[in-house]
Write a protein that holds these residues in place. Structure first.
Motif, PDB file in Angstrom:
ATOM      1  N   GLN A   1       0.852  -1.187   0.000  1.00 22.08           N
ATOM      2  CA  GLN A   1       0.000   0.000   0.000  1.00 22.08           C
ATOM      3  C   GLN A   1       0.889   1.237   0.000  1.00 22.08           C
ATOM      4  N   GLY A   2       0.520   2.245  -0.759  1.00 21.47           N
ATOM      5  CA  GLY A   2       1.245   3.507  -0.779  1.00 21.47           C
ATOM      6  C   GLY A   2       2.458   3.529  -1.693  1.00 21.47           C
ATOM      7  N   ALA A   3       2.680   2.486  -2.479  1.00 21.32           N
ATOM      8  CA  ALA A   3       3.798   2.493  -3.430  1.00 21.32           C
ATOM      9  C   ALA A   3       3.483   3.483  -4.551  1.00 21.32           C
ATOM     10  N   GLU A   4       4.509   4.152  -5.021  1.00 18.90           N
ATOM     11  CA  GLU A   4       4.335   5.176  -6.057  1.00 18.90           C
ATOM     12  C   GLU A   4       4.699   4.620  -7.431  1.00 18.90           C
ATOM     13  N   VAL A   5       3.842   4.917  -8.411  1.00 19.49           N
ATOM     14  CA  VAL A   5       4.050   4.474  -9.790  1.00 19.49           C
ATOM     15  C   VAL A   5       3.856   5.677 -10.700  1.00 19.49           C
ATOM     16  N   ALA A   6       4.709   5.791 -11.718  1.00 20.19           N
ATOM     17  CA  ALA A   6       4.559   6.843 -12.722  1.00 20.19           C
ATOM     18  C   ALA A   6       4.095   6.205 -14.024  1.00 20.19           C
ATOM     19  N   VAL A   7       3.185   6.874 -14.709  1.00 19.14           N
ATOM     20  CA  VAL A   7       2.705   6.422 -16.012  1.00 19.14           C
ATOM     21  C   VAL A   7       2.842   7.595 -16.975  1.00 19.14           C
ATOM     22  N   LEU A   8       3.598   7.369 -18.027  1.00 17.39           N
ATOM     23  CA  LEU A   8       3.847   8.395 -19.047  1.00 17.39           C
ATOM     24  C   LEU A   8       3.173   7.927 -20.332  1.00 17.39           C
ATOM     25  N   CYS A   9       2.301   8.742 -20.909  1.00 19.06           N
ATOM     26  CA  CYS A   9       1.593   8.372 -22.133  1.00 19.06           C
ATOM     27  C   CYS A   9       1.795   9.433 -23.205  1.00 19.06           C
ATOM     28  N   ILE A  10       1.860   8.973 -24.445  1.00 27.42           N
ATOM     29  CA  ILE A  10       1.901   9.859 -25.602  1.00 27.42           C
ATOM     30  C   ILE A  10       0.565   9.698 -26.310  1.00 27.42           C
ATOM     31  N   THR A  11      -0.066  10.817 -26.632  1.00 26.35           N
ATOM     32  CA  THR A  11      -1.366  10.771 -27.296  1.00 26.35           C
ATOM     33  C   THR A  11      -1.188  10.642 -28.801  1.00 26.35           C
ATOM     34  N   LYS A  12      -2.295  10.373 -29.495  1.00 24.49           N
ATOM     35  CA  LYS A  12      -2.276  10.271 -30.958  1.00 24.49           C
ATOM     36  C   LYS A  12      -1.804  11.573 -31.601  1.00 24.49           C
ATOM     37  N   THR A  13      -1.992  12.711 -30.903  1.00 25.01           N
ATOM     38  CA  THR A  13      -1.568  14.003 -31.447  1.00 25.01           C
ATOM     39  C   THR A  13      -0.154  14.375 -31.015  1.00 25.01           C
ATOM     40  N   GLY A  14       0.518  13.500 -30.258  1.00 25.88           N
ATOM     41  CA  GLY A  14       1.906  13.742 -29.871  1.00 25.88           C
ATOM     42  C   GLY A  14       2.100  14.416 -28.524  1.00 25.88           C
ATOM     43  N   GLU A  15       1.027  14.680 -27.815  1.00 22.97           N
ATOM     44  CA  GLU A  15       1.145  15.305 -26.493  1.00 22.97           C
ATOM     45  C   GLU A  15       1.622  14.262 -25.480  1.00 22.97           C
ATOM     46  N   VAL A  16       2.515  14.684 -24.592  1.00 26.65           N
ATOM     47  CA  VAL A  16       3.037  13.801 -23.555  1.00 26.65           C
ATOM     48  C   VAL A  16       2.311  14.104 -22.239  1.00 26.65           C
ATOM     49  N   LEU A  17       1.726  13.058 -21.647  1.00 27.11           N
ATOM     50  CA  LEU A  17       0.995  13.196 -20.390  1.00 27.11           C
ATOM     51  C   LEU A  17       1.690  12.360 -19.329  1.00 27.11           C
ATOM     52  N   ASN A  18       1.937  12.955 -18.173  1.00 22.20           N
ATOM     53  CA  ASN A  18       2.633  12.276 -17.088  1.00 22.20           C
ATOM     54  C   ASN A  18       1.684  12.143 -15.904  1.00 22.20           C
TER      55      ASN A  18
END
Length: 146
Positions: free
Chosen positions: A52-69
């Motif tokens: 419980q409480g472990a930290e995870v990062a998820v980085l995604c690139i959209t179809k339009t090239g935007e990077v979301l963190n």
């Protein structure tokens, strides 16, 4: 007068169509689990537990090239989730999930093959992607494991 009503009706129809096109959204979810491999034996046993409480990062690139963190923390069942609703044209294309840290005092060493998971996100709206579990190990393996 009939011509005026036709123009008003045409205008309202046009506005309604434009509004409805903008409402069409896409929703996606990524989730996974973080566990403590107490005996550091790479197999799930009765001594292992979720973190419980472990930290995870998820980085995604959209179809339009935007990077979301995204940043997520695991719940009491060791599960983290990130979700997003956006226009369908901007939806996720590819993502990388990686463990950041475990706040459990005895299980803080990241397993050997857990640097991150890259994947394409090809799911339609409303579906989710499950990432394989991230594993932490204790710095000192208990003697009952040996």
């Amino acid at each position: 007068m009939e011509s005026s009503w036709c123009k008003v009706l045409l205008y309202l129809t046009l506005i309604t169509n434009l509004t409805l096109q903008g409402v069409r959204g896409w929703t996606g979810e990524i989730h996974g689990r973080v566990v403590c491999d107490v005996c550091a034996d790479s197999s799930v046993g009765p001594e292992d537990h979720v973190l419980q409480g472990a930290e995870v990062a998820v980085l995604c690139i959209t179809k339009t090239g935007e990077v979301l963190n995204y940043q997520a923390f695991t719940d009491s069942k060791g599960i983290y989730r990130v979700a997003e609703t956006m226009p369908a044209s901007d939806r996720w294309d590819a993502c990388l999930a990686r463990p950041i840290s475990s706040f459990h005092e005895h299980c803080t060493r990241l397993g050997d093959s857990n640097s991150g998971v890259k994947f394409s996100y090809n799911h339609p709206s409303g579906y989710s992607h499950t990432v394989r579990p991230f594993v932490y190990r204790p710095t000192n393996v208990p003697t009952y494991c040996i």
